[in-house]
Design an enzyme around this catalytic site. Structure first.
Site, PDB file in Angstrom:
ATOM      1  N   ASP A  53      -3.458  -0.521   1.310  1.00 56.30           N
ATOM      2  CA  ASP A  53      -4.904  -0.409   1.585  1.00 56.30           C
ATOM      3  C   ASP A  53      -5.089   0.222   2.963  1.00 56.30           C
ATOM      4  OD1 ASP A  53      -7.781  -0.923   1.708  1.00 56.30           O
ATOM      5  OD2 ASP A  53      -7.453  -2.297   0.054  1.00 56.30           O
TER       6      ASP A  53
ATOM      7  N   HIS B  73      -4.754   3.688   2.638  1.00 56.58           N
ATOM      8  CA  HIS B  73      -6.067   4.279   2.391  1.00 56.58           C
ATOM      9  C   HIS B  73      -6.663   4.905   3.650  1.00 56.58           C
ATOM     10  CE1 HIS B  73      -6.693   1.560  -1.420  1.00 56.58           C
ATOM     11  NE2 HIS B  73      -5.613   2.318  -1.483  1.00 56.58           N
TER      12      HIS B  73
END
Ligand SMILES: *[C@@H]1O[C@H](CO)[C@@H](O)[C@H](O)[C@H]1NC(C)=O
Length: 393
Positions: A214, A237
């Site tokens: 993430d 991310h």
């Protein structure tokens, strides 16, 4: 006169020596043994160390099992948590009884976390149970290391690995520095953000090496004066402000500086994300500078329609106001053709957005990169590859 001076000097040295002396609390003296569970030993060592001024809890090399611990202050004085070994979390989520943290540092002033050791969250089983892609308010899973109400502190030379949820979380912290921190989890592990912070100020992150499933760094609501320098990020991310506007009564985010970062093979680069249909909020004075992108999706992105897995019911525009944001000296390669995306809210357009010296090539081949803008008129200077706002949405 000479004698008086030497007595004064000696007393001064004694005072200096006694203030520097740290009392050492080795968990071994409290019954810790390698490969065994040291929850009790660590709890006792921490309590003893916290009760004296200038102390150090030591966990020497070797692997140790550890259940949930809350290392609670306030302590008598400065305290060091020196981890040389590897701490291993229980793999089953059930043993955490719904608690949202594994190692929790709480209400401590003058904490140092150091030693080159590893916090291994053993997250594999928890990742399989993670339901956050189906439910907006999903089950809380334990965060590897939580800092709650920690002030004037340093975290250096430690590794966080395979956390069940976020790796490191800050809440209501002030003057906290991270140096040489390593964070690793597989690219497909859900919600394993590297460092997430909320309601904190004067936070610095330098020379961190973060690769997770993430965001490498995510800066939530209520943070002021945060700087991240020389961070490497990937997989993951990207580096994000937000998401913002998911909850009522969120506090403003301001004074954020990300400089000298290198992102590789991440889904996004530097990003500000806010949910649609949000309560009002503020994000301002946010600056990204001198950043290298290697094969990064959406290298530059403001997304005020952030709605992962379509969890939003109605899509009225976000009411989080974004202003005074700059992207400067951002270069490298984009894995998506659209390298610059500034999608601001129709109800509160972005203001004072700057794009300066942008040079992003399309990695996929087949032409050059493009850019899209909505509800924003960025001020541009220097090189613009792609040209700013080719597509106005
Ligand atoms: C915009 O950001 C700059 C750089 O941090 C800061 O000096 C300035 O005060 C900010 N301006 C406003 C209007 O917030």
């Amino acid at each position: 006169m000479g004698k008086n001076l030497s007595i004064a000097t000696i007393s001064l040295l004694l005072v200096l020596a006694s203030t520097n002396a740290e009392q050492v609390f080795d968990v071994k003296s409290y019954g810790a043994k390698p490969n065994a569970d040291i929850t009790q030993a660590l709890t006792k060592a921490w309590k003893a160390a916290c009760a004296v001024a200038g102390s150090k809890v030591v966990i020497s090399t070797g692997a140790y099992k550890l259940g949930l611990v809350t290392l609670l202050g306030p302590c008598k004085g400065a305290i060091e948590f020196n981890l040389q070994g590897t701490l291993q979390a229980p793999s089953d989520v059930a043993s955490f009884n719904g608690k949202d943290g594994w190692v929790i540092f709480e209400r401590i002033d003058g904490l140092t976390v150091s030693g080159g050791g590893v916090f291994d969250g053993n997250g594999q089983l928890a990742w399989e149970k993670n339901d956050c892609n189906k439910q907006k308010n999903c089950n809380q899973l334990p965060i590897n290391i939580r800092f709650d109400y920690v002030t004037n502190s340093i975290v250096q030379d430690i590794t966080s690995k395979d956390s069940k949820f976020f790796h490191i979380n800050l809440f209501e912290c002030k003057k906290l520095q991270f140096q040489h921190v390593t964070i690793t989890a597989p690219a497909d592990s859900p919600n394993t953000d590297g460092i997430h912070m909320g309601h904190s100020s004067q936070i610095t992150i330098t020379n961190a090496n973060i690769g997770t499933g993430d965001d490498c760094i995510s800066i939530g609501d209520g943070n002021q004066d945060v700087s991240a320098n020389q961070v490497t990020c990937g997989p993951g991310h990207g580096i994000s402000i937000g998401s913002l506007g998911k909850y009522e009564n969120e506090q403003p985010v301001s004074g954020i500086r990300v400089t000298g970062a290198t992102l590789s093979n991440t889904d996004n680069g530097v990003r500000i994300k806010t949910w649609p249909s949000s309560p009002s909020g503020v994000a301002s004075d946010i600056h990204f500078e001198d950043i290298v992108m290697n094969n990064v999706g959406n290298p530059i992105i403001i997304d005020q329609n952030y709605c992962p897995n379509n969890q939003c019911s109605n899509k009225s525009p976000s009411k989080v106001k974004i202003s005074n944001v700059s992207f400067k000296k951002i270069r490298g390669t984009s894995s998506t053709k659209e390298a610059v995306k500034l999608i601001c809210s129709e109800s509160v357009p972005c203001q004072q957005v700057v794009l300066s010296d942008i040079d992003l090539a399309y990695k996929g081949g087949g032409g050059s990169t493009t850019s899209s803008c909505a509800n924003v008129k960025p001020a541009v200077s220097g090189k613009q590859n792609p040209p700013a706002c080719i597509n106005k949405l």
